[in-house]
Design a protein around this motif. Structure first.
Motif, mmCIF file in Angstrom:
data_model
loop_
_atom_site.group_PDB
_atom_site.id
_atom_site.type_symbol
_atom_site.label_atom_id
_atom_site.label_comp_id
_atom_site.label_asym_id
_atom_site.label_seq_id
_atom_site.Cartn_x
_atom_site.Cartn_y
_atom_site.Cartn_z
ATOM 1 N N TRP A 37 70.393 26.392 35.043
ATOM 2 C CA TRP A 37 68.950 25.756 34.084
ATOM 3 C C TRP A 37 69.873 24.538 33.116
ATOM 4 O O TRP A 37 68.042 23.115 33.252
ATOM 5 C CB TRP A 37 69.176 26.123 32.738
ATOM 6 C CG TRP A 37 67.976 27.588 33.017
ATOM 7 C CD1 TRP A 37 68.009 29.034 33.435
ATOM 8 C CD2 TRP A 37 66.612 27.477 32.948
ATOM 9 N NE1 TRP A 37 66.952 29.889 34.079
ATOM 10 C CE2 TRP A 37 66.293 28.445 33.651
ATOM 11 C CE3 TRP A 37 65.419 26.610 32.486
ATOM 12 C CZ2 TRP A 37 64.578 28.727 33.669
ATOM 13 C CZ3 TRP A 37 64.043 26.493 33.150
ATOM 14 C CH2 TRP A 37 63.388 27.956 33.351
ATOM 15 N N HIS A 77 65.163 30.216 39.739
ATOM 16 C CA HIS A 77 66.222 31.996 39.516
ATOM 17 C C HIS A 77 67.182 31.641 40.019
ATOM 18 O O HIS A 77 67.651 30.794 41.484
ATOM 19 C CB HIS A 77 65.029 33.138 39.555
ATOM 20 C CG HIS A 77 66.322 34.383 39.097
ATOM 21 N ND1 HIS A 77 67.519 34.623 39.669
ATOM 22 C CD2 HIS A 77 65.732 35.093 38.353
ATOM 23 C CE1 HIS A 77 67.701 35.428 38.542
ATOM 24 N NE2 HIS A 77 66.927 35.689 38.369
ATOM 25 N N ASP A 86 60.592 35.590 27.460
ATOM 26 C CA ASP A 86 60.614 36.453 27.087
ATOM 27 C C ASP A 86 59.591 37.518 26.208
ATOM 28 O O ASP A 86 59.815 36.936 25.528
ATOM 29 C CB ASP A 86 62.222 36.838 27.148
ATOM 30 C CG ASP A 86 62.605 36.313 28.532
ATOM 31 O OD1 ASP A 86 61.991 36.502 29.643
ATOM 32 O OD2 ASP A 86 64.258 35.845 28.421
ATOM 33 N N SER A 117 57.223 34.151 35.688
ATOM 34 C CA SER A 117 57.602 32.973 33.883
ATOM 35 C C SER A 117 58.092 32.600 34.739
ATOM 36 O O SER A 117 58.208 31.067 33.102
ATOM 37 C CB SER A 117 58.496 34.490 33.273
ATOM 38 O OG SER A 117 59.093 34.874 33.894
ATOM 39 N N ASN A 118 58.842 31.562 35.313
ATOM 40 C CA ASN A 118 60.430 30.746 35.326
ATOM 41 C C ASN A 118 59.521 30.171 36.846
ATOM 42 O O ASN A 118 60.261 29.992 37.414
ATOM 43 C CB ASN A 118 60.927 30.828 35.595
ATOM 44 C CG ASN A 118 61.958 31.758 33.812
ATOM 45 O OD1 ASN A 118 60.917 30.908 32.910
ATOM 46 N ND2 ASN A 118 62.446 32.078 33.633
ATOM 47 N N THR A 142 55.064 36.675 27.182
ATOM 48 C CA THR A 142 55.206 36.271 28.562
ATOM 49 C C THR A 142 53.933 35.919 29.477
ATOM 50 O O THR A 142 53.309 36.820 29.852
ATOM 51 C CB THR A 142 56.185 36.536 29.342
ATOM 52 O OG1 THR A 142 57.535 37.033 28.440
ATOM 53 C CG2 THR A 142 56.268 36.011 30.356
ATOM 54 N N THR A 193 66.361 26.342 23.345
ATOM 55 C CA THR A 193 66.447 28.080 24.317
ATOM 56 C C THR A 193 68.419 28.161 23.908
ATOM 57 O O THR A 193 68.773 27.679 24.557
ATOM 58 C CB THR A 193 65.432 28.242 25.531
ATOM 59 O OG1 THR A 193 65.239 29.174 25.716
ATOM 60 C CG2 THR A 193 66.371 27.398 26.571
ATOM 61 N N ILE A 222 61.818 20.402 30.995
ATOM 62 C CA ILE A 222 61.583 21.259 30.800
ATOM 63 C C ILE A 222 60.711 21.898 29.456
ATOM 64 O O ILE A 222 61.134 21.446 28.269
ATOM 65 C CB ILE A 222 63.252 22.549 30.495
ATOM 66 C CG1 ILE A 222 64.187 22.438 32.244
ATOM 67 C CG2 ILE A 222 62.617 23.995 30.125
ATOM 68 C CD1 ILE A 222 65.181 23.089 31.651
ATOM 69 N N ILE A 275 70.603 30.261 26.055
ATOM 70 C CA ILE A 275 71.001 31.219 27.738
ATOM 71 C C ILE A 275 72.097 32.481 27.639
ATOM 72 O O ILE A 275 72.945 31.989 26.924
ATOM 73 C CB ILE A 275 71.076 30.499 29.005
ATOM 74 C CG1 ILE A 275 70.384 29.287 29.156
ATOM 75 C CG2 ILE A 275 71.462 31.673 30.025
ATOM 76 C CD1 ILE A 275 68.565 29.615 29.893
ATOM 77 N N GLN A 278 59.086 27.177 31.289
ATOM 78 C CA GLN A 278 60.163 28.903 31.279
ATOM 79 C C GLN A 278 58.817 28.927 30.040
ATOM 80 O O GLN A 278 58.760 28.661 28.898
ATOM 81 C CB GLN A 278 61.227 28.121 29.804
ATOM 82 C CG GLN A 278 61.987 29.296 29.628
ATOM 83 C CD GLN A 278 63.272 29.262 28.708
ATOM 84 O OE1 GLN A 278 62.493 28.023 27.883
ATOM 85 N NE2 GLN A 278 64.126 29.896 28.589
ATOM 86 N N THR A 301 58.554 24.800 27.431
ATOM 87 C CA THR A 301 58.651 25.933 26.647
ATOM 88 C C THR A 301 56.796 26.609 26.655
ATOM 89 O O THR A 301 55.891 25.552 25.900
ATOM 90 C CB THR A 301 59.440 27.363 25.724
ATOM 91 O OG1 THR A 301 58.692 28.616 25.454
ATOM 92 C CG2 THR A 301 59.442 26.021 24.729
ATOM 93 N N VAL A 336 59.022 21.386 34.364
ATOM 94 C CA VAL A 336 60.094 23.233 34.946
ATOM 95 C C VAL A 336 58.705 23.969 33.237
ATOM 96 O O VAL A 336 59.424 23.497 32.449
ATOM 97 C CB VAL A 336 61.326 23.123 34.660
ATOM 98 C CG1 VAL A 336 61.718 24.781 34.420
ATOM 99 C CG2 VAL A 336 62.175 22.566 35.764
#
Length: 186
Positions: free
Chosen positions: A156, A53, A95, A70-71, A99, A144, A165, A146, A92, A167, A90
């Motif tokens: 990020w 975060h 949302d 979630s992250n 999730t 993605t 990263i 932000i 991600q 997803t 990582v």
């Protein structure tokens, strides 16, 4: 007597679709596992080792709750598809209703796509930040956005320089030891 039961049930059923928002995933069988492996960039086994975060104090608070995150930073135990030398990735987990929530130390089979591009989109004061998945950035298949928070965007971007990263969501991540995860491990 029966009408005292039927009336509340009718009211509940009328209200239910407006209140519920659930994730619906397709069933998994060997043929679908093959299609998922073909379609996605990464398939690997690993476990969450760190909560991510952008706000350090919130990260500490979230980490102490233990309900799932979630992250997260994942330690890769074995790679089924993807870059074989990666030790950490990582995650991600998006949302919305699909999730996936990860607890530190729990092993998962992760199926996901690499995020190739991060984009910051300004949110005007008073506008509602959408929790819906944003459309891909033109020219990038896996991107993605932000929204609104410049500090989160910079966080990020720094993560993207140090780590891959990926997803994923509830429909493409499976706790090791479950029937669906076992289909990937055969």
């Amino acid at each position: 007597m029966m009408r005292y039961f039927i009336l509340p049930m009718r009211i509940a059923l009328l209200c239910l679709p407006q209140v519920m928002n659930a994730c619906v995933c397709d069933g998994i069988d060997e043929a679908r596992v093959k299609r998922l492996i073909e379609k996605y960039d990464y398939v690997f086994i690993g476990s969450a080792i760190e909560v991510l975060h952008f706000d350090k104090s919130l990260r500490t608070l979230i980490s102490n709750e233990g309900d799932g995150y979630s992250n997260v930073l994942f330690k890769v135990d074995s790679m089924i598809k993807g870059e074989p030398n990666l030790k950490q990735i990582v995650i991600q987990a998006g949302d919305g209703s699909c999730t996936q929530w990860f607890r530190l130390g729990e092993k998962f089979v992760i199926v996901g796509n690499r995020i190739d591009k991060l984009n910051w989109s300004r949110v005007k004061k008073g506008d509602f930040q959408s929790l819906e998945e944003q459309p891909p950035i033109p020219g990038y298949n896996h991107s993605t956005q932000i929204e609104g928070n410049r500090k989160a965007y910079r966080y990020w971007k720094r993560l993207a320089k140090r780590h891959t990263i990926v997803t994923t969501d509830m429909c493409t991540s499976f706790r090791v030891g479950t029937e669906y995860a076992d289909l990937f491990l055969r």
